[in-house]
Design a protein around this motif. Structure first.
Motif, PDB file in Angstrom:
ATOM      1  N   LEU A 122     -51.537 -13.967  44.127  1.00 38.12           N
ATOM      2  CA  LEU A 122     -51.297 -12.763  44.930  1.00 38.12           C
ATOM      3  C   LEU A 122     -51.320 -13.160  46.393  1.00 38.12           C
ATOM      4  O   LEU A 122     -52.290 -13.753  46.866  1.00 38.12           O
ATOM      5  N   ILE A 123     -50.255 -12.834  47.099  1.00 36.70           N
ATOM      6  CA  ILE A 123     -50.182 -13.117  48.530  1.00 36.70           C
ATOM      7  C   ILE A 123     -50.101 -11.792  49.266  1.00 36.70           C
ATOM      8  O   ILE A 123     -49.150 -11.030  49.084  1.00 36.70           O
ATOM      9  N   GLN A 124     -51.083 -11.498  50.072  1.00 35.55           N
ATOM     10  CA  GLN A 124     -51.093 -10.275  50.866  1.00 35.55           C
ATOM     11  C   GLN A 124     -50.667 -10.637  52.288  1.00 35.55           C
ATOM     12  O   GLN A 124     -51.460 -11.120  53.083  1.00 35.55           O
ATOM     13  N   GLY A 125     -49.398 -10.423  52.574  1.00 40.78           N
ATOM     14  CA  GLY A 125     -48.857 -10.826  53.856  1.00 40.78           C
ATOM     15  C   GLY A 125     -47.476 -11.422  53.674  1.00 40.78           C
ATOM     16  O   GLY A 125     -46.929 -11.456  52.569  1.00 40.78           O
ATOM     17  N   ALA A 126     -46.885 -11.878  54.753  1.00 41.52           N
ATOM     18  CA  ALA A 126     -45.524 -12.399  54.721  1.00 41.52           C
ATOM     19  C   ALA A 126     -45.509 -13.870  54.327  1.00 41.52           C
ATOM     20  O   ALA A 126     -46.506 -14.575  54.464  1.00 41.52           O
ATOM     21  N   ILE A 127     -44.361 -14.332  53.824  1.00 39.08           N
ATOM     22  CA  ILE A 127     -44.147 -15.732  53.498  1.00 39.08           C
ATOM     23  C   ILE A 127     -42.997 -16.241  54.363  1.00 39.08           C
ATOM     24  O   ILE A 127     -41.928 -15.635  54.399  1.00 39.08           O
ATOM     25  N   ALA A 128     -43.200 -17.324  55.046  1.00 40.33           N
ATOM     26  CA  ALA A 128     -42.145 -17.961  55.837  1.00 40.33           C
ATOM     27  C   ALA A 128     -42.031 -19.408  55.411  1.00 40.33           C
ATOM     28  O   ALA A 128     -43.027 -20.055  55.110  1.00 40.33           O
TER      29      ALA A 128
END
Length: 206
Positions: free
Chosen positions: A147-153
């Motif tokens: 689970l990633i809470q936030g943006a992915i760049a």
């Protein structure tokens, strides 16, 4: 004349030996008891002003050894909790272990560096809190649900464009937007061609 065990203060240090002032007398440079054998060696710096015992050998203080060290006004015990061992360094670093709570605490105002061929961490839960986290590795594997809470760049080396590859299904709640600039235009493709400008009024694509 046989001399007795004496309490004194270290007055001069030379590497792993020291002289001790006992009243008006100052001993020769004597060895300081540390941990040293084939299993392990340790060294704790010897400091002028440290209050110690001098144990005479063959009845002579000048042939004796230094047993360190006694608490004194300038260097009092950090605390006297009978369930906790603690080591407090001059720069504020503390290492403590409490047998009542079975808790090991390492507190450092600066850096902690660990170098090893392999590091294995086993725990029920792991929590990391940091203002910035950097992991540098040619290959990173995440085994399990993520689970990633936030943006992915993504980015390649030296700031070049990166890529994101998924082997499996993708379920998206929201929109897919592609962007571009003068040098690179974004598009959406599948195995049958470019979908960027395709419309089908809600009907399935042939």
């Amino acid at each position: 004349m046989n001399e007795c065990i004496e309490i004194g203060v270290i007055s001069e240090v030379r590497a792993d030996r020291a002289r001790v002032a006992i009243g008006d007398m100052v001993t020769d440079f004597l060895p300081v008891i540390q941990t040293a054998n084939s299993f392990a060696r340790s060294f704790m710096p010897i400091r002028v002003g440290e209050q110690v015992l001098v144990l005479p050998v063959r009845g002579s203080l000048n042939s004796g050894v230094i047993l360190r060290s006694l608490y004194q006004t300038a260097h009092e015990a950090p605390h006297t909790n009978e369930k906790e061992q603690i080591c407090t360094f001059e720069d504020g670093v503390q290492i403590s272990y409490n047998t009542q709570s079975s808790t090991l605490v390492i507190s450092s105002p600066k850096d902690i560096n660990i170098t090893a061929d392999n590091v294995n961490l086993t725990a029920k839960t792991v929590s990391v809190k940091a203002e910035q986290t950097t992991v540098k590795s040619p290959s990173i594997k995440l085994l399990g649900n993520t689970l990633i809470q936030g943006a992915i760049a993504t980015a390649g080396e030296d700031g070049a464009s990166g890529s994101f590859e998924i082997n499996g299904n993708v379920n998206i709640t929201g929109s897919i937007t592609t962007g571009g600039n003068a040098n690179f235009g974004g598009n959406v493709r599948d195995g049958r061609g470019d979908l960027s400008n395709h419309t089908n009024n809600g009907l399935a694509r042939d």
